[in-house]
Scaffold this motif. Structure first.
Motif, PDB file in Angstrom:
ATOM      1  N   GLU A 187       0.697  -1.243  -0.148  1.00 12.54           N
ATOM      2  CA  GLU A 187      -0.142   0.083   0.023  1.00 12.54           C
ATOM      3  C   GLU A 187       0.915   1.251  -0.256  1.00 12.54           C
ATOM      4  O   GLU A 187       0.417   2.363  -0.726  1.00 12.54           O
ATOM      5  N   ARG A 188       1.882   1.275   0.714  1.00 20.27           N
ATOM      6  CA  ARG A 188       2.538   2.305   1.093  1.00 20.27           C
ATOM      7  C   ARG A 188       3.581   2.621  -0.294  1.00 20.27           C
ATOM      8  O   ARG A 188       3.878   3.839  -0.775  1.00 20.27           O
ATOM      9  N   CYS A 189       4.076   1.787  -0.832  1.00 18.36           N
ATOM     10  CA  CYS A 189       5.376   1.873  -1.811  1.00 18.36           C
ATOM     11  C   CYS A 189       5.066   1.663  -3.174  1.00 18.36           C
ATOM     12  O   CYS A 189       5.880   1.837  -4.234  1.00 18.36           O
ATOM     13  N   VAL A 190       4.014   1.116  -3.867  1.00 16.09           N
ATOM     14  CA  VAL A 190       3.257   0.675  -5.013  1.00 16.09           C
ATOM     15  C   VAL A 190       2.782   1.932  -5.858  1.00 16.09           C
ATOM     16  O   VAL A 190       3.239   2.288  -7.064  1.00 16.09           O
ATOM     17  N   ALA A 191       1.847   2.504  -5.064  1.00 18.25           N
ATOM     18  CA  ALA A 191       0.950   3.616  -5.817  1.00 18.25           C
ATOM     19  C   ALA A 191       2.003   5.033  -5.525  1.00 18.25           C
ATOM     20  O   ALA A 191       1.943   5.688  -4.907  1.00 18.25           O
ATOM     21  N   VAL A 192       2.946   5.127  -6.540  1.00 18.76           N
ATOM     22  CA  VAL A 192       3.991   6.314  -6.421  1.00 18.76           C
ATOM     23  C   VAL A 192       4.126   6.989  -7.767  1.00 18.76           C
ATOM     24  O   VAL A 192       3.582   6.658  -8.821  1.00 18.76           O
ATOM     25  N   ASP A 193       5.106   7.925  -7.907  1.00 22.24           N
ATOM     26  CA  ASP A 193       5.223   8.851  -9.259  1.00 22.24           C
ATOM     27  C   ASP A 193       6.257   7.923 -10.102  1.00 22.24           C
ATOM     28  O   ASP A 193       7.400   7.975  -9.781  1.00 22.24           O
ATOM     29  N   TYR A 194       5.907   7.333 -10.939  1.00 23.89           N
ATOM     30  CA  TYR A 194       6.740   6.329 -11.702  1.00 23.89           C
ATOM     31  C   TYR A 194       7.410   7.267 -12.507  1.00 23.89           C
ATOM     32  O   TYR A 194       8.498   6.901 -13.165  1.00 23.89           O
ATOM     33  N   GLN A 195       6.655   8.332 -13.171  1.00 21.07           N
ATOM     34  CA  GLN A 195       7.341   9.126 -14.002  1.00 21.07           C
ATOM     35  C   GLN A 195       8.886   9.759 -13.660  1.00 21.07           C
ATOM     36  O   GLN A 195       9.992   9.672 -14.428  1.00 21.07           O
ATOM     37  N   ALA A 196       8.623  10.343 -12.499  1.00 17.64           N
ATOM     38  CA  ALA A 196       9.879  10.604 -11.584  1.00 17.64           C
ATOM     39  C   ALA A 196      10.972   9.784 -11.389  1.00 17.64           C
ATOM     40  O   ALA A 196      12.003   9.981 -11.575  1.00 17.64           O
ATOM     41  N   MET A 197      10.429   8.514 -11.001  1.00 13.20           N
ATOM     42  CA  MET A 197      11.122   7.628 -10.907  1.00 13.20           C
ATOM     43  C   MET A 197      11.931   7.009 -11.887  1.00 13.20           C
ATOM     44  O   MET A 197      13.177   6.770 -11.967  1.00 13.20           O
ATOM     45  N   GLN A 198      11.509   6.941 -13.011  1.00 11.67           N
ATOM     46  CA  GLN A 198      11.949   6.283 -14.193  1.00 11.67           C
ATOM     47  C   GLN A 198      12.820   7.591 -14.578  1.00 11.67           C
ATOM     48  O   GLN A 198      13.951   7.035 -15.488  1.00 11.67           O
ATOM     49  N   GLU A 199      12.613   8.641 -14.691  1.00  9.81           N
ATOM     50  CA  GLU A 199      13.565   9.921 -15.002  1.00  9.81           C
ATOM     51  C   GLU A 199      14.658   9.660 -14.483  1.00  9.81           C
ATOM     52  O   GLU A 199      15.941   9.833 -14.863  1.00  9.81           O
ATOM     53  N   LEU A 200      14.842   9.337 -13.074  1.00 10.70           N
ATOM     54  CA  LEU A 200      15.906   9.515 -12.262  1.00 10.70           C
ATOM     55  C   LEU A 200      16.601   8.156 -12.551  1.00 10.70           C
ATOM     56  O   LEU A 200      18.082   8.236 -12.670  1.00 10.70           O
ATOM     57  N   ALA A 201      16.278   6.927 -12.775  1.00  8.41           N
ATOM     58  CA  ALA A 201      16.725   5.681 -12.890  1.00  8.41           C
ATOM     59  C   ALA A 201      17.466   5.905 -14.314  1.00  8.41           C
ATOM     60  O   ALA A 201      18.532   5.408 -14.526  1.00  8.41           O
ATOM     61  N   ALA A 202      16.713   6.629 -15.228  1.00 12.06           N
ATOM     62  CA  ALA A 202      17.677   6.570 -16.632  1.00 12.06           C
ATOM     63  C   ALA A 202      18.511   7.659 -16.645  1.00 12.06           C
ATOM     64  O   ALA A 202      19.774   7.265 -17.241  1.00 12.06           O
ATOM     65  N   ARG A 203      18.715   8.882 -15.723  1.00  9.19           N
ATOM     66  CA  ARG A 203      19.929   9.454 -15.704  1.00  9.19           C
ATOM     67  C   ARG A 203      21.193   8.722 -14.906  1.00  9.19           C
ATOM     68  O   ARG A 203      22.437   8.604 -15.050  1.00  9.19           O
ATOM     69  N   LEU A 204      20.772   7.638 -13.757  1.00  8.87           N
ATOM     70  CA  LEU A 204      21.785   7.073 -13.296  1.00  8.87           C
ATOM     71  C   LEU A 204      22.294   5.892 -14.122  1.00  8.87           C
ATOM     72  O   LEU A 204      23.383   5.528 -14.328  1.00  8.87           O
ATOM     73  N   LYS A 205      21.326   5.397 -14.978  1.00 11.07           N
ATOM     74  CA  LYS A 205      21.999   4.181 -15.923  1.00 11.07           C
ATOM     75  C   LYS A 205      22.682   4.923 -17.041  1.00 11.07           C
ATOM     76  O   LYS A 205      23.779   4.301 -17.408  1.00 11.07           O
ATOM     77  N   LYS A 206      22.508   6.020 -17.338  1.00  8.29           N
ATOM     78  CA  LYS A 206      23.360   6.638 -18.318  1.00  8.29           C
ATOM     79  C   LYS A 206      24.643   6.860 -17.918  1.00  8.29           C
ATOM     80  O   LYS A 206      25.777   6.690 -18.437  1.00  8.29           O
ATOM     81  N   VAL A 207      24.830   7.303 -16.740  1.00 16.13           N
ATOM     82  CA  VAL A 207      26.282   7.672 -15.756  1.00 16.13           C
ATOM     83  C   VAL A 207      26.976   6.156 -15.711  1.00 16.13           C
ATOM     84  O   VAL A 207      28.137   5.855 -16.079  1.00 16.13           O
ATOM     85  N   LEU A 208      26.295   5.187 -15.555  1.00 17.49           N
ATOM     86  CA  LEU A 208      27.014   3.875 -15.000  1.00 17.49           C
ATOM     87  C   LEU A 208      27.323   3.015 -16.472  1.00 17.49           C
ATOM     88  O   LEU A 208      28.284   2.573 -16.502  1.00 17.49           O
TER      89      LEU A 208
END
Length: 353
Positions: free
Chosen positions: A136-157
Protein backbone atom coordinates in the motif's frame (compact mmCIF):
# COMPACT_ATOMS: atom_id res chain seq x y z
CA UNK A 1 -1.77 6.13 1.24
CA UNK A 2 -3.53 3.85 -1.24
CA UNK A 3 -5.72 0.93 -0.25
CA UNK A 4 -4.54 -2.56 -1.16
CA UNK A 5 -6.87 -2.82 -4.16
CA UNK A 6 -5.93 0.67 -5.34
CA UNK A 7 -2.26 -0.31 -5.21
CA UNK A 8 -3.05 -3.56 -7.04
CA UNK A 9 -4.86 -1.60 -9.76
CA UNK A 10 -1.84 0.70 -10.18
CA UNK A 11 0.40 -2.34 -10.39
CA UNK A 12 -1.57 -4.01 -13.17
CA UNK A 13 -2.75 -0.93 -15.08
CA UNK A 14 0.23 1.42 -14.85
CA UNK A 15 3.25 -0.78 -14.09
CA UNK A 16 2.35 -3.85 -16.14
CA UNK A 17 0.23 -2.12 -18.81
CA UNK A 18 -2.34 -4.93 -18.68
CA UNK A 19 -4.39 -5.24 -21.85
CA UNK A 20 -7.83 -6.79 -22.15
CA UNK A 21 -7.74 -10.55 -22.62
CA UNK A 22 -4.17 -11.04 -21.42
CA UNK A 23 -3.40 -14.09 -19.29
CA UNK A 24 -1.93 -13.41 -15.85
CA UNK A 25 -0.31 -16.15 -13.75
CA UNK A 26 -0.11 -15.31 -10.03
CA UNK A 27 2.07 -17.62 -7.91
CA UNK A 28 1.81 -17.24 -4.15
CA UNK A 29 1.77 -18.91 -0.70
CA UNK A 30 -0.61 -19.00 2.25
CA UNK A 31 2.26 -18.10 4.60
CA UNK A 32 3.01 -14.49 5.54
CA UNK A 33 0.85 -11.67 4.13
CA UNK A 34 1.23 -12.39 0.44
CA UNK A 35 -2.06 -14.18 -0.24
CA UNK A 36 -4.30 -11.10 0.37
CA UNK A 37 -2.13 -9.19 -2.11
CA UNK A 38 -2.45 -12.01 -4.64
CA UNK A 39 -6.22 -11.91 -4.21
CA UNK A 40 -6.25 -8.13 -4.81
CA UNK A 41 -4.12 -8.58 -7.94
CA UNK A 42 -6.56 -11.26 -9.13
CA UNK A 43 -9.57 -8.99 -8.54
CA UNK A 44 -8.06 -5.93 -10.23
CA UNK A 45 -6.77 -7.97 -13.17
CA UNK A 46 -10.26 -9.31 -13.73
CA UNK A 47 -11.78 -5.82 -13.40
CA UNK A 48 -9.35 -4.55 -16.07
CA UNK A 49 -10.36 -7.31 -18.48
CA UNK A 50 -7.48 -9.70 -17.91
CA UNK A 51 -7.62 -13.45 -17.33
CA UNK A 52 -6.03 -14.21 -13.94
CA UNK A 53 -5.08 -17.58 -12.45
CA UNK A 54 -3.72 -18.08 -8.92
CA UNK A 55 -1.41 -20.97 -8.03
CA UNK A 56 -0.52 -21.63 -4.39
CA UNK A 57 2.53 -23.65 -3.38
CA UNK A 58 4.10 -24.16 0.03
CA UNK A 59 6.70 -21.58 1.04
CA UNK A 60 10.10 -21.99 -0.62
CA UNK A 61 13.55 -20.72 0.41
CA UNK A 62 16.85 -20.03 -1.30
CA UNK A 63 17.68 -23.72 -0.98
CA UNK A 64 14.41 -25.39 -2.08
CA UNK A 65 12.71 -26.05 -5.43
CA UNK A 66 9.58 -24.55 -6.96
CA UNK A 67 6.89 -27.19 -7.55
CA UNK A 68 6.90 -28.93 -10.93
CA UNK A 69 3.39 -27.72 -11.78
CA UNK A 70 4.41 -24.14 -11.00
CA UNK A 71 7.40 -24.44 -13.33
CA UNK A 72 5.16 -25.93 -16.04
CA UNK A 73 2.68 -23.07 -15.69
CA UNK A 74 5.52 -20.57 -16.27
CA UNK A 75 6.68 -22.64 -19.25
CA UNK A 76 3.19 -22.17 -20.76
CA UNK A 77 4.17 -18.49 -21.28
CA UNK A 78 1.40 -16.39 -19.74
CA UNK A 79 1.44 -12.79 -20.92
CA UNK A 80 2.16 -11.62 -17.36
CA UNK A 81 3.80 -13.47 -14.49
CA UNK A 82 3.36 -12.31 -10.86
CA UNK A 83 5.27 -13.92 -7.99
CA UNK A 84 4.04 -13.03 -4.50
CA UNK A 85 6.17 -15.32 -2.34
CA UNK A 86 6.44 -15.40 1.43
CA UNK A 87 10.17 -15.95 0.86
CA UNK A 88 11.25 -17.21 -2.59
CA UNK A 89 9.68 -18.71 -5.72
CA UNK A 90 12.05 -21.70 -5.44
CA UNK A 91 14.87 -22.99 -7.59
CA UNK A 92 14.49 -24.98 -10.81
CA UNK A 93 16.20 -28.41 -10.70
CA UNK A 94 16.24 -28.84 -14.49
CA UNK A 95 17.74 -25.39 -14.92
CA UNK A 96 20.38 -25.99 -12.27
CA UNK A 97 21.44 -29.42 -13.51
CA UNK A 98 20.99 -29.12 -17.29
CA UNK A 99 19.93 -25.56 -18.13
CA UNK A 100 17.50 -23.92 -20.53
CA UNK A 101 18.67 -22.28 -23.76
CA UNK A 102 16.77 -19.14 -24.69
CA UNK A 103 16.05 -17.75 -28.11
CA UNK A 104 19.07 -15.51 -27.52
CA UNK A 105 21.32 -18.57 -27.39
CA UNK A 106 22.22 -18.06 -23.73
CA UNK A 107 21.82 -20.64 -20.99
CA UNK A 108 19.50 -20.04 -18.03
CA UNK A 109 19.14 -21.73 -14.65
CA UNK A 110 15.41 -21.09 -14.18
CA UNK A 111 12.44 -21.34 -16.51
CA UNK A 112 11.30 -17.82 -15.58
CA UNK A 113 14.67 -16.41 -16.68
CA UNK A 114 14.43 -18.35 -19.94
CA UNK A 115 10.93 -17.16 -20.91
CA UNK A 116 11.57 -13.56 -19.77
CA UNK A 117 15.23 -12.80 -20.49
CA UNK A 118 16.06 -15.48 -23.04
CA UNK A 119 12.85 -15.61 -25.08
CA UNK A 120 11.37 -12.21 -24.15
CA UNK A 121 7.82 -13.61 -24.32
CA UNK A 122 6.67 -12.90 -20.75
CA UNK A 123 6.71 -9.79 -18.58
CA UNK A 124 6.14 -9.66 -14.85
CA UNK A 125 6.87 -8.54 -11.35
CA UNK A 126 7.98 -10.38 -8.22
CA UNK A 127 7.54 -9.33 -4.61
CA UNK A 128 9.23 -11.87 -2.32
CA UNK A 129 8.47 -11.27 1.40
CA UNK A 130 6.16 -8.34 0.71
CA UNK A 131 3.34 -7.42 3.08
CA UNK A 132 0.13 -5.42 2.86
CA UNK A 133 1.48 -2.24 4.48
CA UNK A 134 4.51 -2.20 2.18
CA UNK A 135 2.42 -2.77 -0.95
CA UNK A 136 0.00 0.00 0.00
CA UNK A 137 2.79 2.44 0.91
CA UNK A 138 5.30 1.88 -1.89
CA UNK A 139 3.47 0.77 -5.06
CA UNK A 140 1.19 3.73 -5.85
CA UNK A 141 4.01 6.26 -6.43
CA UNK A 142 5.18 8.77 -9.07
CA UNK A 143 6.65 6.39 -11.62
CA UNK A 144 7.48 9.11 -14.14
CA UNK A 145 9.84 10.81 -11.66
CA UNK A 146 11.32 7.45 -10.66
CA UNK A 147 11.90 6.44 -14.27
CA UNK A 148 13.57 9.75 -15.14
CA UNK A 149 15.98 9.43 -12.21
CA UNK A 150 16.68 5.78 -12.97
CA UNK A 151 17.49 6.65 -16.59
CA UNK A 152 19.95 9.38 -15.50
CA UNK A 153 21.75 6.92 -13.24
CA UNK A 154 21.84 4.31 -16.00
CA UNK A 155 23.44 6.78 -18.41
CA UNK A 156 26.26 7.52 -15.94
CA UNK A 157 26.86 3.86 -15.06
CA UNK A 158 26.71 2.68 -18.68
CA UNK A 159 29.48 5.13 -19.61
CA UNK A 160 31.55 4.38 -16.51
CA UNK A 161 34.55 2.14 -16.02
CA UNK A 162 35.12 2.15 -12.26
CA UNK A 163 32.98 2.74 -9.16
CA UNK A 164 34.29 3.78 -5.73
CA UNK A 165 31.96 3.70 -2.70
CA UNK A 166 32.69 4.82 0.86
CA UNK A 167 30.45 5.19 3.92
CA UNK A 168 30.60 6.53 7.50
CA UNK A 169 30.52 2.92 8.81
CA UNK A 170 33.77 2.08 7.04
CA UNK A 171 32.96 0.97 3.50
CA UNK A 172 35.82 1.69 1.09
CA UNK A 173 35.46 -0.43 -2.03
CA UNK A 174 36.27 -0.13 -5.73
CA UNK A 175 35.31 -2.35 -8.66
CA UNK A 176 35.16 -2.26 -12.43
CA UNK A 177 31.96 -1.78 -14.42
CA UNK A 178 33.80 -1.48 -17.73
CA UNK A 179 31.58 -2.83 -20.50
CA UNK A 180 28.64 -3.48 -18.17
CA UNK A 181 25.19 -2.00 -18.70
CA UNK A 182 22.97 -0.90 -15.82
CA UNK A 183 19.48 -2.29 -15.41
CA UNK A 184 16.34 -0.55 -14.24
CA UNK A 185 13.82 -1.62 -11.63
CA UNK A 186 11.74 1.49 -12.25
CA UNK A 187 8.14 0.31 -12.51
CA UNK A 188 7.97 0.21 -16.31
CA UNK A 189 7.29 -3.45 -17.11
CA UNK A 190 5.03 -3.04 -20.12
CA UNK A 191 7.18 -4.68 -22.80
CA UNK A 192 7.61 -8.45 -23.23
CA UNK A 193 10.75 -9.53 -21.41
CA UNK A 194 10.62 -6.68 -18.93
CA UNK A 195 10.07 -7.07 -15.22
CA UNK A 196 11.25 -6.32 -11.72
CA UNK A 197 10.26 -5.88 -8.12
CA UNK A 198 7.22 -4.23 -6.68
CA UNK A 199 7.89 -2.09 -4.78
CA UNK A 200 10.14 -0.81 -7.56
CA UNK A 201 12.87 1.74 -7.20
CA UNK A 202 16.48 1.01 -8.06
CA UNK A 203 19.11 1.23 -10.76
CA UNK A 204 21.57 -1.66 -10.55
CA UNK A 205 24.62 -3.05 -12.29
CA UNK A 206 26.81 -6.17 -12.16
CA UNK A 207 30.47 -5.48 -11.28
CA UNK A 208 33.05 -7.08 -13.55
CA UNK A 209 33.76 -10.57 -12.20
CA UNK A 210 36.68 -10.68 -9.79
CA UNK A 211 37.36 -6.92 -9.90
CA UNK A 212 36.35 -5.97 -6.35
CA UNK A 213 38.97 -4.49 -4.00
CA UNK A 214 38.61 -3.21 -0.45
CA UNK A 215 35.98 -3.42 2.27
CA UNK A 216 32.20 -3.21 2.45
CA UNK A 217 30.48 -2.57 5.78
CA UNK A 218 26.78 -3.43 5.91
CA UNK A 219 25.04 -1.23 8.50
CA UNK A 220 21.56 -1.57 7.00
CA UNK A 221 19.34 -4.57 6.38
CA UNK A 222 21.12 -7.81 5.45
CA UNK A 223 19.60 -10.76 3.61
CA UNK A 224 19.73 -14.02 5.55
CA UNK A 225 17.74 -17.25 5.08
CA UNK A 226 14.80 -17.29 5.54
CA UNK A 227 14.77 -13.77 6.98
CA UNK A 228 16.35 -10.35 6.72
CA UNK A 229 17.36 -8.15 9.62
CA UNK A 230 18.92 -4.84 10.57
CA UNK A 231 22.24 -5.81 12.18
CA UNK A 232 22.90 -4.84 15.78
CA UNK A 233 26.58 -4.56 14.86
CA UNK A 234 27.78 -3.66 11.36
CA UNK A 235 28.95 -6.57 9.23
CA UNK A 236 32.38 -6.08 7.61
CA UNK A 237 33.38 -7.91 4.42
CA UNK A 238 36.99 -7.83 3.22
CA UNK A 239 37.79 -8.79 -0.37
CA UNK A 240 40.91 -10.57 -1.56
CA UNK A 241 41.66 -11.31 -5.22
CA UNK A 242 38.17 -10.08 -6.09
CA UNK A 243 36.17 -12.31 -3.73
CA UNK A 244 34.98 -12.19 -0.10
CA UNK A 245 37.82 -13.31 2.14
CA UNK A 246 36.73 -12.39 5.67
CA UNK A 247 33.41 -11.54 7.34
CA UNK A 248 33.53 -9.99 10.80
CA UNK A 249 31.04 -8.42 13.20
CA UNK A 250 28.40 -9.76 15.54
CA UNK A 251 25.91 -12.60 15.28
CA UNK A 252 24.60 -11.35 11.92
CA UNK A 253 28.11 -11.66 10.45
CA UNK A 254 28.16 -15.30 11.54
CA UNK A 255 24.72 -15.87 10.02
CA UNK A 256 25.71 -14.29 6.71
CA UNK A 257 28.83 -16.45 6.58
CA UNK A 258 26.66 -19.51 7.27
CA UNK A 259 24.38 -18.59 4.33
CA UNK A 260 27.43 -18.29 2.06
CA UNK A 261 28.87 -21.57 3.29
CA UNK A 262 25.57 -23.38 2.79
CA UNK A 263 25.40 -22.01 -0.76
CA UNK A 264 28.96 -23.23 -1.34
CA UNK A 265 28.05 -26.66 0.00
CA UNK A 266 24.98 -26.87 -2.24
CA UNK A 267 27.12 -26.05 -5.31
CA UNK A 268 29.89 -28.42 -4.21
CA UNK A 269 27.47 -31.33 -3.83
CA UNK A 270 26.39 -30.80 -7.44
CA UNK A 271 29.99 -30.62 -8.68
CA UNK A 272 29.63 -26.95 -9.66
CA UNK A 273 33.03 -25.52 -8.77
CA UNK A 274 32.45 -22.17 -10.45
CA UNK A 275 29.15 -21.65 -8.63
CA UNK A 276 30.83 -22.55 -5.36
CA UNK A 277 33.48 -19.89 -6.00
CA UNK A 278 30.85 -17.31 -6.96
CA UNK A 279 29.10 -17.59 -3.60
CA UNK A 280 31.79 -15.09 -2.51
CA UNK A 281 31.50 -12.91 -5.61
CA UNK A 282 30.18 -9.33 -5.62
CA UNK A 283 27.15 -9.76 -7.86
CA UNK A 284 25.40 -6.40 -7.74
CA UNK A 285 25.53 -2.73 -6.88
CA UNK A 286 22.05 -1.24 -6.50
CA UNK A 287 21.05 2.37 -5.86
CA UNK A 288 17.72 2.91 -4.06
CA UNK A 289 15.37 5.55 -5.51
CA UNK A 290 11.90 4.86 -4.02
CA UNK A 291 11.38 7.75 -1.62
CA UNK A 292 8.13 6.31 -0.25
CA UNK A 293 10.10 3.38 1.17
CA UNK A 294 11.01 3.11 4.86
CA UNK A 295 13.60 1.04 6.70
CA UNK A 296 11.56 -1.86 8.06
CA UNK A 297 13.93 -4.82 8.16
CA UNK A 298 12.29 -6.23 5.02
CA UNK A 299 14.85 -6.20 2.24
CA UNK A 300 12.34 -5.97 -0.60
CA UNK A 301 11.42 -2.48 0.60
CA UNK A 302 14.68 -1.50 2.26
CA UNK A 303 16.85 -2.00 -0.84
CA UNK A 304 14.68 0.58 -2.66
CA UNK A 305 15.21 3.14 0.11
CA UNK A 306 16.62 6.52 -0.92
CA UNK A 307 20.03 7.52 0.50
CA UNK A 308 21.24 3.92 0.41
CA UNK A 309 23.07 1.52 -1.86
CA UNK A 310 23.06 -2.23 -1.59
CA UNK A 311 25.46 -4.91 -2.67
CA UNK A 312 24.67 -8.55 -3.39
CA UNK A 313 26.99 -11.41 -2.55
CA UNK A 314 26.64 -14.24 -5.06
CA UNK A 315 25.15 -14.43 -8.55
CA UNK A 316 24.88 -11.46 -10.88
CA UNK A 317 22.40 -10.35 -13.53
CA UNK A 318 24.73 -10.72 -16.50
CA UNK A 319 24.70 -14.51 -16.13
CA UNK A 320 28.51 -14.76 -16.18
CA UNK A 321 28.83 -15.37 -12.43
CA UNK A 322 26.17 -17.93 -11.56
CA UNK A 323 25.88 -18.93 -7.91
CA UNK A 324 23.45 -20.74 -5.66
CA UNK A 325 22.87 -17.57 -3.59
CA UNK A 326 22.24 -13.86 -4.10
CA UNK A 327 22.23 -12.01 -0.76
CA UNK A 328 21.44 -8.27 -0.87
CA UNK A 329 22.73 -6.11 2.00
CA UNK A 330 22.54 -2.35 2.61
CA UNK A 331 25.09 0.41 3.10
CA UNK A 332 23.70 3.55 4.69
CA UNK A 333 24.50 7.19 3.72
CA UNK A 334 27.22 6.32 1.18
CA UNK A 335 29.43 8.51 -0.99
CA UNK A 336 29.91 7.29 -4.56
CA UNK A 337 32.18 8.17 -7.44
CA UNK A 338 32.07 6.95 -11.04
CA UNK A 339 35.40 7.38 -12.84
CA UNK A 340 36.45 9.87 -10.17
CA UNK A 341 33.33 12.05 -10.45
CA UNK A 342 31.20 12.15 -7.32
CA UNK A 343 27.52 11.40 -7.93
CA UNK A 344 26.37 10.78 -4.35
CA UNK A 345 27.29 12.44 -1.05
CA UNK A 346 26.06 11.14 2.31
CA UNK A 347 23.37 9.22 0.44
CA UNK A 348 22.08 12.21 -1.51
CA UNK A 349 22.31 12.06 -5.30
CA UNK A 350 24.03 15.25 -6.47
CA UNK A 351 22.00 17.48 -8.77
CA UNK A 352 24.70 17.75 -11.43
CA UNK A 353 25.59 14.10 -11.89
Amino acid sequence: MATLNEAAKVAMRDVMGLREGEEVLIITNFEGEVFPIAKAIFEETKALGGKPVIMVQEMKTTYTYAERLVRKAIEAEPDIYVSLSAHKLGKDPYGLNIGYVGRDGKKYQHIIDKVMDGDRRVRGFWSPTTNVAMFERCVAVDYQAMQELAARLKKVLDAGKEVHVTSPAGTDVTFSIDGRKAMLDDGNYTAPGSGGNLPAGETFISPVVGSTKGTIVFDGTIDLVPKAMIPKQPVRLTFKDGYVDKITGGEEATELLNVIMKGEQMAREKGMAEQEKNCRHLGELGIGINYAAKMTGNLLEDEKLGKTVHFAIGSNYDYDAEATIHQDCLVMNPDMWVDGKQIMKNGELLSNF
